[in-house]
Motif scaffolding. Structure first.
Motif, PDB file in Angstrom:
ATOM      1  N   TYR A  42       1.086  -1.344  -0.222  1.00  0.00           N
ATOM      2  CA  TYR A  42      -0.222  -0.283   0.214  1.00  0.00           C
ATOM      3  C   TYR A  42       1.203   0.918   0.715  1.00  0.00           C
ATOM      4  N   GLY A  43       1.167   2.010   0.159  1.00  0.00           N
ATOM      5  CA  GLY A  43       0.834   3.696  -0.501  1.00  0.00           C
ATOM      6  C   GLY A  43       2.267   4.032   0.222  1.00  0.00           C
ATOM      7  N   CYS A 101       6.489   3.547  -1.214  1.00  0.00           N
ATOM      8  CA  CYS A 101       7.199   4.920  -0.840  1.00  0.00           C
ATOM      9  C   CYS A 101       7.859   4.712  -0.230  1.00  0.00           C
ATOM     10  N   ALA A 137       6.959  11.213  -3.866  1.00  0.00           N
ATOM     11  CA  ALA A 137       5.495  12.097  -3.948  1.00  0.00           C
ATOM     12  C   ALA A 137       4.546  11.389  -3.305  1.00  0.00           C
ATOM     13  N   VAL A 138       3.968  11.239  -2.400  1.00  0.00           N
ATOM     14  CA  VAL A 138       2.984   9.975  -2.148  1.00  0.00           C
ATOM     15  C   VAL A 138       1.724  10.012  -3.468  1.00  0.00           C
ATOM     16  N   ALA A 139       1.438  10.782  -4.021  1.00  0.00           N
ATOM     17  CA  ALA A 139       0.267  11.488  -4.765  1.00  0.00           C
ATOM     18  C   ALA A 139       1.365  10.878  -6.438  1.00  0.00           C
ATOM     19  N   SER A 140       2.227  11.295  -6.081  1.00  0.00           N
ATOM     20  CA  SER A 140       3.133  10.295  -7.860  1.00  0.00           C
ATOM     21  C   SER A 140       3.431   8.626  -8.263  1.00  0.00           C
ATOM     22  N   TYR A 146       0.698   7.017  -6.353  1.00  0.00           N
ATOM     23  CA  TYR A 146      -1.089   6.916  -6.553  1.00  0.00           C
ATOM     24  C   TYR A 146      -1.311   7.010  -8.142  1.00  0.00           C
ATOM     25  N   GLN A 194      -2.837   3.884 -10.303  1.00  0.00           N
ATOM     26  CA  GLN A 194      -4.073   4.657 -11.632  1.00  0.00           C
ATOM     27  C   GLN A 194      -4.084   4.093 -12.669  1.00  0.00           C
ATOM     28  N   ARG A 195      -2.621   4.689 -12.429  1.00  0.00           N
ATOM     29  CA  ARG A 195      -2.628   4.112 -14.549  1.00  0.00           C
ATOM     30  C   ARG A 195      -2.361   2.718 -14.711  1.00  0.00           C
ATOM     31  N   ASP A 215      -6.134   1.148 -15.202  1.00  0.00           N
ATOM     32  CA  ASP A 215      -6.486   1.807 -15.695  1.00  0.00           C
ATOM     33  C   ASP A 215      -6.071   0.186 -16.801  1.00  0.00           C
ATOM     34  N   LYS A 222      -5.421   1.377   0.876  1.00  0.00           N
ATOM     35  CA  LYS A 222      -5.804   1.120  -0.593  1.00  0.00           C
ATOM     36  C   LYS A 222      -4.652  -0.280  -1.194  1.00  0.00           C
TER      37      LYS A 222
END
Lengths: 149, 111
Positions: B26-27, B31, B43-46, B48, B52-53, B56, B77
């Motif tokens: 998980y995150g 990281c 960056a945690v957001a990068s 995620y 996500q990609r 997809d 998650k």
């Protein structure tokens, strides 16, 4: 250490729903493990920027629609490439913070309905009903039949 | 090949890290692992966004765990590589290994 309230609020508002919770949880956990508040803020700003650029990169058409609906102006698609599209998206996103919970660009959630519905509910609550939008305008045959002769 | 069908370098790193971590992916551990292996701040957001990609493309699957108090009542998650993800990572590894061969500049550790 408690996470900055404003940073959490921005995260919740500007990052897509499923990821926002997971990201906030991860940041909270890392903050408890000794990371600084400055690091937390940096991560939140990065999350907002990454989310904005990712979303526009995904759909330039959506950015064009957004600009038309919220700014009252339509930008031709070629102008929505790269930095211009990002700027439109960030400006519109910032405006949405004040409009309320209308993050219509998010993925449709089966429990709460489609993202377009959420947008309409937030911006024009009176225009949202069970019937499709076309029928409300009277453009379908059903609408025409109801008109008095 | 369609546009963006291939794996980007960061996506590949994230996918391999998810595979390495197994059920605990998980995150936060992703990281931490990436920071330890690359030596850069991540960056945690990068992470995620990359996940996500990958999701997809059908290369990873996600599920939510139970909310925990140390995360402010938020759920983790968890991510897991799918069969397609494993195949894609293997193919990319093979392709990169083939490309890496016979490059004198990259052999012997000299710059």
């Amino acid at each position: 250490m408690t996470p900055p309230i404003l940073a959490n609020w921005l995260l919740k508002r500007l990052v897509s729903s499923s990821d926002a919770d997971a990201v906030a949880g991860d940041l909270h956990e890392q903050l408890a493990n000794g990371r600084s508040r400055l690091w937390y803020w940096r991560q939140v700003v990065t999350a907002v920027v990454v989310h904005s650029t990712h979303d526009v990169g995904h759909s330039k058409l959506m950015a064009e629609r957004r600009s038309r609906r919220l700014c009252g102006r339509s930008f031709p698609p070629p102008l929505l490439n790269g930095a211009a599209a990002r700027r439109v998206h960030v400006v519109v996103d910032a405006r949405m913070v004040w409009i309320g919970d209308c993050r219509y660009h998010r993925r449709p959630d089966p429990t709460t309905g489609g993202s377009r519905d959420r947008y309409r509910r937030a911006v024009r609550p009176d225009a949202v009903g069970d019937a499709p939008r076309r029928r409300q305008r009277g453009s379908t045959s059903a609408g025409i039949m109801r008109r008095p002769r | 090949m369609r546009r963006r069908d291939y794996l980007g370098s960061f996506e590949l790193m994230v996918l391999v890290t998810v595979m390495r971590l197994g059920d605990e992916a998980y995150g936060v551990p992703i990281c931490t692992e990436l920071e330890a292996e690359t030596g850069h701040d991540i960056a945690v957001a990068s992470v995620y966004a990359a996940l996500q990609r990958l999701e997809d493309k059908g290369l990873v699957a996600s599920r939510f765990g139970d909310p925990t108090p140390e995360r402010g009542g938020r759920a983790k998650k968890f991510f897991k590589a799918t069969g397609k993800g494993m195949r894609e990572a293997r193919n990319t590894h093979r392709a990169l290994t083939r490309l890496w061969r016979n490059i004198p500049q990259l052999e012997g550790g000299t710059t």
